[in-house]
Design an enzyme around this catalytic site. Structure first.
Site, mmCIF file in Angstrom:
data_model
loop_
_atom_site.group_PDB
_atom_site.id
_atom_site.type_symbol
_atom_site.label_atom_id
_atom_site.label_comp_id
_atom_site.label_asym_id
_atom_site.label_seq_id
_atom_site.Cartn_x
_atom_site.Cartn_y
_atom_site.Cartn_z
ATOM 1 N N HIS A 98 0.834 -1.207 0.000
ATOM 2 C CA HIS A 98 0.000 0.000 0.000
ATOM 3 C C HIS A 98 0.869 1.258 0.000
ATOM 4 O O HIS A 98 0.613 2.205 -0.753
ATOM 5 C CB HIS A 98 -0.918 -0.017 1.229
ATOM 6 C CG HIS A 98 -1.682 1.257 1.447
ATOM 7 N ND1 HIS A 98 -3.017 1.385 1.146
ATOM 8 C CD2 HIS A 98 -1.302 2.467 1.964
ATOM 9 C CE1 HIS A 98 -3.428 2.603 1.462
ATOM 10 N NE2 HIS A 98 -2.398 3.283 1.959
ATOM 11 N N GLU A 99 1.919 1.256 0.829
ATOM 12 C CA GLU A 99 2.759 2.450 0.924
ATOM 13 C C GLU A 99 3.553 2.688 -0.351
ATOM 14 O O GLU A 99 3.682 3.821 -0.817
ATOM 15 C CB GLU A 99 3.695 2.338 2.133
ATOM 16 C CG GLU A 99 2.986 2.263 3.479
ATOM 17 C CD GLU A 99 1.993 3.390 3.712
ATOM 18 O OE1 GLU A 99 2.209 4.508 3.184
ATOM 19 O OE2 GLU A 99 0.985 3.156 4.402
ATOM 20 N N HIS A 131 1.665 4.476 -2.966
ATOM 21 C CA HIS A 131 1.625 5.935 -2.861
ATOM 22 C C HIS A 131 2.725 6.561 -3.707
ATOM 23 O O HIS A 131 2.518 7.574 -4.388
ATOM 24 C CB HIS A 131 1.794 6.372 -1.411
ATOM 25 C CG HIS A 131 0.538 6.307 -0.600
ATOM 26 N ND1 HIS A 131 -0.613 6.974 -0.946
ATOM 27 C CD2 HIS A 131 0.261 5.672 0.570
ATOM 28 C CE1 HIS A 131 -1.554 6.746 -0.042
ATOM 29 N NE2 HIS A 131 -1.049 5.949 0.892
ATOM 30 N N GLU A 136 -5.244 6.659 -1.540
ATOM 31 C CA GLU A 136 -5.400 5.591 -0.555
ATOM 32 C C GLU A 136 -6.041 4.360 -1.194
ATOM 33 O O GLU A 136 -5.653 3.212 -0.911
ATOM 34 C CB GLU A 136 -6.242 6.083 0.622
ATOM 35 C CG GLU A 136 -5.659 7.252 1.400
ATOM 36 C CD GLU A 136 -4.326 6.925 2.059
ATOM 37 O OE1 GLU A 136 -4.047 5.736 2.297
ATOM 38 O OE2 GLU A 136 -3.566 7.867 2.334
#
Length: 597
Positions: A403-404, A407, A432
């Protein structure tokens, strides 16, 4: 950034931007697409503004004035923007661009009095026939324009920003003088420069009025060999560590994962990433034997014991490199502003590998990723989660690091490598959602599309860290585009976008099947291959600070660019099934699809 859902109110206090918006009973206004409230130092807040973007897609393409002259990307894009928007050629300046796999992309800024405008931008895409297929623009006609000479010194502006933001001026990044469009459409002259507080995880581009010495706005860059690891298709360590041999993709990483571009390493440092605890020089994990990084993680002990720390560092290094290699295959290359120290002469700016701080001491119960412009390292911080006994390490639940990293990918590819084009509430929410969607994609190991839960290991709770699973069932997850009317927090908004994409993925895989080779072979026609191509292709097509509507349109245009619109009706049906149909607008559901579908 990951954040907890409403089931864990005691933990919410430890998480930036606590998720409480679902209790709202009145619709959110149109500021979703243009504003975002940022919490800065000492509890203060600043509401940032970004002019609303217009966005047009042109299917198989339209001509541009310089096409027959063989103009450069810079010349062609500046000419098209000027002619199509009916603005003077002197008011358009190409800033960056790249030739992607199926389209070329140019990113430009508006210019006033010879000075670039920080938050008035445009992006143009050209297909392989050199026809224009997309144009996004937030250019404005200013109501008034400040003088183009500063009356406030840079030194005074620095002091203002450092005090307001609790951060220190970054000497290595050259400050600029730019115009900034305010909400009343006035153009104020600003000093623009970066400030950072690494200990607190703060990293901003500050805009200080060069006549009044007041902070006008900020760009917030933080979105909040053989290896013993959790293979990328696994979500949590409960599924079991494995020794994974030679996982590097030498097409994506031609010198492997353990080369800085000039020297080979024997620790968790290389051209794409460095993972460490506390110190980049002493906190990496070394080989346990030549070419082997095998640390036995003991879940019965605290995450801070040495073996557990090293296991987490190795797992993070493996994941960041794996996502680098997968995304590279699908278009996130050097020219497209990826994260590498050495770009091998293939475009973009180097010296910006991902730096990952494991068990970072600055926080708990969260994770975040800072995405500064191309040429500056993306920075990941993974924290310990304190909900269970013993505590659990965020770096050991694969969906969180993935997920990070997402970004970084989405912030770099949207807006031309600036890291500044997912700054509105709706755009940030989509960021997100992309993070969850990429984790969802990476952890699939068959054609089955079960409900997907984020963060269940970290909380030792099958409900995970989101309000509900991502699902094709409206009974399990009823979120639709219209849900945005009651949501104001970026993670809540992200759940809507991620669930939409979960349904798009399910439709593509249901229709076209699933490839077990998708992580290394992007040439297939299976649904999961198509999904990730459209995911990556749409990012540079969409305008700065996209909305759900422009994000949807970018996916549809991406399908035309790469697949001649083969999946058009399938995509429309999937988006419309969750309210994002042809006539969706203003956060009101619509399930209409084109008449020929």
């Amino acid at each position: 950034m990951v954040a907890f859902n409403k089931f864990f109110n005691t933990v919410l206090l430890a998480v930036l931007y606590a998720s409480s918006a679902s209790a709202l009973t009145v619709p959110i206004d149109s500021k979703h697409a243009t504003h975002r409230v940022r919490e800065i130092a000492n509890g203060a807040k600043i509401e940032t503004y970004h002019p609303e973007s217009t966005y047009e897609t042109f299917n198989t393409g339209i001509d541009h004035p310089l096409r027959k002259r063989g103009a450069s990307l810079k010349e062609a894009s500046e000419s098209f923007i000027s002619s199509h928007l009916k603005v003077a050629p002197s008011s358009v300046a190409h800033q960056s661009g790249f030739a992607g796999q199926v389209a070329s992309h140019s990113f430009a800024k508006q210019v006033i009095n010879g000075i670039p405008v920080a938050n008035a931008v445009a992006n143009v895409a050209f297909n392989s026939d050199d026809l224009v297929v997309a144009l996004g623009s937030s250019f404005v006609k200013p109501s008034k324009v400040a003088p183009n000479t500063p009356s406030v010194s840079l030194q005074d502006a620095k002091a203002t920003a450092e005090s307001a933001l609790d951060a220190t001026f970054l000497d290595e990044v050259e400050p600029t003088v730019e115009y900034f469009i305010k909400e009343d459409k006035s153009a104020v002259l600003v000093h623009a420069f970066q400030v950072r507080n690494e200990e607190k995880g703060l990293w901003y581009n500050a805009f200080v009025d060069a006549q009044t010495n007041t902070l006008v706005s900020v760009t917030d860059y933080v979105a909040r060999a053989t290896y013993r690891v959790l293979p990328i298709q696994k979500e949590t360590l409960l599924e079991g560590f494995e020794d994974v041999a030679d996982p590097q993709d030498t097409i994506s990483s031609p010198r492997g994962w353990h080369s800085t571009g000039t020297t080979n390493t024997t620790n968790t440092a290389g051209n794409n990433a460095i993972s460490y605890k506390s110190s980049q020089s002493t906190g990496t994990a070394a080989e346990t034997s030549p070419g082997v990084y095998s640390y036995i993680q003991d879940p019965a002990q605290a995450p801070t014991v040495t073996a557990n720390v090293k296991a987490a560092v190795v797992n993070n290094f493996y994941l960041v490199n794996s996502i680098h290699d997968i995304a590279y295959r699908y278009g996130f290359t050097e020219a497209a502003f990826n994260f590498q120290n050495d770009n091998f002469g293939k475009g973009g700016r180097g010296n910006d590998r991902v730096t990952s701080s494991i068990q970072d001491r600055a926080g708990t119960n969260n994770a975040d990723f800072a995405t500064p412009p191309d040429g500056q390292s993306g920075h990941m911080r993974m924290f310990i989660f304190t909900v269970t006994t013993p505590n659990r390490d965020g770096a050991l639940e694969n969906d969180v690091p993935i997920h990070e990293v997402a970004h970084g990918i989405t912030n770099r590819m949207t807006g031309g490598g600036t890291g500044a084009c997912l700054q509105t509430t709706e755009g940030g929410g989509m960021g997100e959602g992309w993070g969850d969607a990429l984790a969802d994609w990476a952890e699939k190991n068959s054609s089955s599309v079960p409900d997907y839960v984020m963060g269940q290991y970290l909380l030792n709770d099958p409900r995970g860290i989101r309000t509900r699973p991502y699902s094709t069932s409206k009974e399990v997850n009823p979120l639709t585009y219209g849900s945005l009317g009651q949501l104001a927090e970026v993670h809540d908004i992200g759940e809507v976008w991620a669930n939409l994409l979960h349904n798009v993925y399910a439709a593509l895989v249901g229709e076209h099947g699933w490839s077990a080779e998708a992580r290394t072979n992007p040439d297939g026609t299976e649904g999961n291959v198509v999904f990730l191509h459209l995911f990556l292709d749409a990012l540079p097509l969409q305008p700065c600070n996209p909305t759900f509507l422009t994000g949807r349109d970018a996916w549809l245009q991406a399908d035309v660019n790469r697949y001649n619109g083969t999946h058009r009706c399938l995509l429309w049906k999937a988006f419309a099934s969750r309210g994002l149909g042809v006539n969706a607008a203003n956060r009101r559901d619509n399930e209409d699809i084109p008449s020929d579908c």
